[in-house]
Design a protein around this motif. Structure first.
Motif, PDB file in Angstrom:
ATOM      1  N   ALA A  61      -0.053   4.009  -2.834  1.00 18.73           N
ATOM      2  CA  ALA A  61      -0.560   5.352  -2.561  1.00 18.73           C
ATOM      3  C   ALA A  61      -0.102   6.338  -3.625  1.00 18.73           C
ATOM      4  O   ALA A  61      -0.803   7.304  -3.944  1.00 18.73           O
ATOM      5  CB  ALA A  61      -0.113   5.809  -1.177  1.00 18.73           C
ATOM      6  N   SER A  62       1.082   6.101  -4.179  1.00 17.60           N
ATOM      7  CA  SER A  62       1.580   6.933  -5.267  1.00 17.60           C
ATOM      8  C   SER A  62       1.127   6.405  -6.626  1.00 17.60           C
ATOM      9  O   SER A  62       0.656   7.153  -7.481  1.00 17.60           O
ATOM     10  CB  SER A  62       3.107   6.999  -5.212  1.00 17.60           C
ATOM     11  OG  SER A  62       3.617   7.774  -6.280  1.00 17.60           O
ATOM     12  N   HIS A  63       1.248   5.085  -6.821  1.00 15.14           N
ATOM     13  CA  HIS A  63       0.952   4.492  -8.127  1.00 15.14           C
ATOM     14  C   HIS A  63      -0.540   4.542  -8.453  1.00 15.14           C
ATOM     15  O   HIS A  63      -0.919   4.518  -9.629  1.00 15.14           O
ATOM     16  CB  HIS A  63       1.450   3.047  -8.154  1.00 15.14           C
ATOM     17  CG  HIS A  63       1.413   2.418  -9.510  1.00 15.14           C
ATOM     18  ND1 HIS A  63       2.117   2.911 -10.587  1.00 15.14           N
ATOM     19  CD2 HIS A  63       0.734   1.326  -9.976  1.00 15.14           C
ATOM     20  CE1 HIS A  63       1.901   2.151 -11.648  1.00 15.14           C
ATOM     21  NE2 HIS A  63       1.055   1.191 -11.306  1.00 15.14           N
ATOM     22  N   ALA A  64      -1.399   4.628  -7.448  1.00 15.56           N
ATOM     23  CA  ALA A  64      -2.846   4.680  -7.681  1.00 15.56           C
ATOM     24  C   ALA A  64      -3.229   5.864  -8.553  1.00 15.56           C
ATOM     25  O   ALA A  64      -4.242   5.821  -9.260  1.00 15.56           O
ATOM     26  CB  ALA A  64      -3.590   4.743  -6.351  1.00 15.56           C
ATOM     27  N   VAL A  65      -2.429   6.921  -8.512  1.00 13.99           N
ATOM     28  CA  VAL A  65      -2.710   8.096  -9.340  1.00 13.99           C
ATOM     29  C   VAL A  65      -2.713   7.706 -10.818  1.00 13.99           C
ATOM     30  O   VAL A  65      -3.541   8.180 -11.601  1.00 13.99           O
ATOM     31  CB  VAL A  65      -1.678   9.213  -9.070  1.00 13.99           C
ATOM     32  CG1 VAL A  65      -1.917  10.406  -9.988  1.00 13.99           C
ATOM     33  CG2 VAL A  65      -1.731   9.639  -7.610  1.00 13.99           C
ATOM     34  N   PRO A  85      -1.293  -5.355   1.208  1.00 13.07           N
ATOM     35  CA  PRO A  85      -1.874  -4.879  -0.059  1.00 13.07           C
ATOM     36  C   PRO A  85      -2.944  -3.818   0.162  1.00 13.07           C
ATOM     37  O   PRO A  85      -3.547  -3.742   1.248  1.00 13.07           O
ATOM     38  CB  PRO A  85      -2.488  -6.161  -0.650  1.00 13.07           C
ATOM     39  CG  PRO A  85      -1.764  -7.287  -0.002  1.00 13.07           C
ATOM     40  CD  PRO A  85      -1.448  -6.811   1.387  1.00 13.07           C
ATOM     41  N   PRO A  86      -3.218  -3.005  -0.836  1.00 16.78           N
ATOM     42  CA  PRO A  86      -4.315  -2.036  -0.743  1.00 16.78           C
ATOM     43  C   PRO A  86      -5.624  -2.745  -0.415  1.00 16.78           C
ATOM     44  O   PRO A  86      -5.917  -3.810  -0.961  1.00 16.78           O
ATOM     45  CB  PRO A  86      -4.361  -1.420  -2.145  1.00 16.78           C
ATOM     46  CG  PRO A  86      -3.013  -1.671  -2.719  1.00 16.78           C
ATOM     47  CD  PRO A  86      -2.529  -2.955  -2.136  1.00 16.78           C
ATOM     48  N   TRP A 123      -2.727   8.848  -0.047  1.00 17.28           N
ATOM     49  CA  TRP A 123      -1.831   9.091   1.079  1.00 17.28           C
ATOM     50  C   TRP A 123      -2.625   9.499   2.320  1.00 17.28           C
ATOM     51  O   TRP A 123      -2.333   9.040   3.427  1.00 17.28           O
ATOM     52  CB  TRP A 123      -0.828  10.188   0.730  1.00 17.28           C
ATOM     53  CG  TRP A 123       0.257   9.745  -0.192  1.00 17.28           C
ATOM     54  CD1 TRP A 123       0.455  10.123  -1.484  1.00 17.28           C
ATOM     55  CD2 TRP A 123       1.310   8.813   0.104  1.00 17.28           C
ATOM     56  NE1 TRP A 123       1.559   9.497  -2.015  1.00 17.28           N
ATOM     57  CE2 TRP A 123       2.106   8.690  -1.068  1.00 17.28           C
ATOM     58  CE3 TRP A 123       1.658   8.079   1.237  1.00 17.28           C
ATOM     59  CZ2 TRP A 123       3.219   7.860  -1.129  1.00 17.28           C
ATOM     60  CZ3 TRP A 123       2.769   7.249   1.184  1.00 17.28           C
ATOM     61  CH2 TRP A 123       3.542   7.147   0.007  1.00 17.28           C
ATOM     62  N   ALA A 124      -3.632  10.334   2.134  1.00 17.95           N
ATOM     63  CA  ALA A 124      -4.470  10.754   3.263  1.00 17.95           C
ATOM     64  C   ALA A 124      -5.207   9.562   3.854  1.00 17.95           C
ATOM     65  O   ALA A 124      -5.317   9.424   5.087  1.00 17.95           O
ATOM     66  CB  ALA A 124      -5.459  11.830   2.807  1.00 17.95           C
ATOM     67  N   ARG A 127       0.808  -1.221   0.000  1.00 17.87           N
ATOM     68  CA  ARG A 127       0.000   0.000   0.000  1.00 17.87           C
ATOM     69  C   ARG A 127       0.841   1.270   0.000  1.00 17.87           C
ATOM     70  O   ARG A 127       0.439   2.285  -0.563  1.00 17.87           O
ATOM     71  CB  ARG A 127      -0.946  -0.012   1.205  1.00 17.87           C
ATOM     72  CG  ARG A 127      -1.990   1.096   1.136  1.00 17.87           C
ATOM     73  CD  ARG A 127      -2.968   0.985   2.274  1.00 17.87           C
ATOM     74  NE  ARG A 127      -3.909   2.093   2.270  1.00 17.87           N
ATOM     75  CZ  ARG A 127      -4.808   2.311   3.222  1.00 17.87           C
ATOM     76  NH1 ARG A 127      -4.887   1.473   4.253  1.00 17.87           N
ATOM     77  NH2 ARG A 127      -5.610   3.355   3.158  1.00 17.87           N
ATOM     78  N   PHE A 128       2.006   1.223   0.641  1.00 21.76           N
ATOM     79  CA  PHE A 128       2.873   2.399   0.658  1.00 21.76           C
ATOM     80  C   PHE A 128       3.189   2.852  -0.767  1.00 21.76           C
ATOM     81  O   PHE A 128       3.139   4.044  -1.084  1.00 21.76           O
ATOM     82  CB  PHE A 128       4.160   2.081   1.421  1.00 21.76           C
ATOM     83  CG  PHE A 128       5.188   3.176   1.360  1.00 21.76           C
ATOM     84  CD1 PHE A 128       5.064   4.315   2.135  1.00 21.76           C
ATOM     85  CD2 PHE A 128       6.290   3.062   0.515  1.00 21.76           C
ATOM     86  CE1 PHE A 128       6.017   5.326   2.081  1.00 21.76           C
ATOM     87  CE2 PHE A 128       7.248   4.070   0.454  1.00 21.76           C
ATOM     88  CZ  PHE A 128       7.101   5.202   1.237  1.00 21.76           C
TER      89      PHE A 128
END
Length: 325
Positions: free
Chosen positions: A114-118, A276-277, A253-254, A110-111
């Motif tokens: 949080a960036s790759h989800a964009v 995982p997310p 991230w929030a 998930r860390f």
């Protein structure tokens, strides 16, 4: 390659891909203007803002990974030159191997997600999706997945330049109007394979991580073929509806920070970071495994599990372009 040449190439490549995506956007908007799902211009503008933001961000001295890459280079095992066809081929395959595991990690921890989800936030798949990569990638240390290549003796600038070429190759994959490509589907990452990767269908989640090649997905069991009876639904499992660039960039991230702060223990908080997310401490989360398990239970209760479309059925013919917006 000198730093200034690398930056010049990156700048011109960026201008080119944005220009071509604008041409595609104009064509798609005209093609789909009278349909139920017209082209969403805001999706492209969000991608352009992301790309421009990353260009401005690159000017700031925040790349801590460069320090690590330099340190590893100074303590390398060998010095390897990529100056023959054999050496270049071996390096390319090794780089693809590192990219596969990097990309898989971006989805499964998930860390990094949080960036790759964009990148996966657009609800339509177009060329502009390719350059919505997220502002925080440099801070998460995505370059560090290629440290083994530097440690073995490949110069850091060659490794990073190859990564840029890898991403440029993937640009054309973000389309719905290119059909399956016959035997190339067995070797290369293609638009069809990448449509599956960008889909939020339960059948398609966490698949097709390759960059240029698809062979490592086939080798490690993460390849899923696009199916005619499972149309791709693009975007995130919970669709991104905001048109605010800051919300799109930092929502995940929030959410991660909120879950960490609300965790009942430090161990649970760490699990939110590295699991995982969708992971939940009560076992009732929305990871890929959870979603598939819930669907199996739901379907078995109705006695209809065998009636649902599955990735093993109804392959697309090579000449069929199937998706519209």
């Amino acid at each position: 390659m000198a730093v200034e040449h690398f930056l010049d190439f990156s700048l011109y490549a960026g201008m080119f891909i944005i220009s071509v995506s604008l041409v595609e956007a104009i064509w798609l908007s005209r093609r789909d203007r009278n349909t139920a799902t017209p082209f969403a211009w805001h999706e492209m503008w969000l991608s352009v803002v992301d790309a421009l933001g990353r260009k401005l961000y690159a000017m700031l001295p925040l790349s801590w990974t460069a320090i690590v890459l330099t340190f590893v280079w100074e303590h390398r095992l060998f010095t390897l030159e990529v100056d023959t066809v054999l050496a270049a081929s071996a390096f390319f395959i090794a780089h693809e191997f590192c990219y596969y595991w990097a990309h898989r990690t971006w989805h499964r921890i998930r860390f990094f997600w949080a960036s790759h989800a964009v990148h996966h936030s657009p609800n339509q798949l177009t060329l502009s999706t390719a350059y919505r990569l997220g502002l925080t990638g440099r801070l998460t240390g995505t370059d560090l997945f290629f440290l083994p290549l530097v440690w073995l003796g490949i110069r850091p600038d060659i490794v990073l330049f190859t990564m840029l070429i890898n991403l440029l190759y993937q640009y054309w994959l973000h389309t719905t109007w290119i059909p399956r490509l016959g035997w190339l589907e067995y070797v290369l990452n293609t638009p069809s394979s990448h449509r599956v990767h960008h889909s939020s269908n339960v059948d398609y989640l966490d698949a097709n991580y390759g960059g240029v090649l698809i062979v490592f997905d086939r080798l490690f069991g993460t390849y899923v073929r696009e199916q005619a009876d499972v149309p791709c639904r693009y975007g995130l499992v919970t669709p991104e509806t905001s048109r605010n660039p800051l919300v799109v960039e930092f929502r995940h991230w929030a959410s991660l920070l909120r879950d960490m702060c609300n965790a009942k223990s430090a161990w649970t908080s760490l699990n939110h970071v590295f699991r995982p997310p969708g992971w939940s401490a009560d076992g009732n989360g929305e990871t890929t495994e959870d979603l598939r398990r819930k669907r199996r239970l739901q379907c078995s209760g109705r006695g209809r599990e065998d009636d649902l479309p599955r990735p093993s059925r109804a392959p697309l013919p090579n000449d069929q372009a199937t998706h519209t917006y």
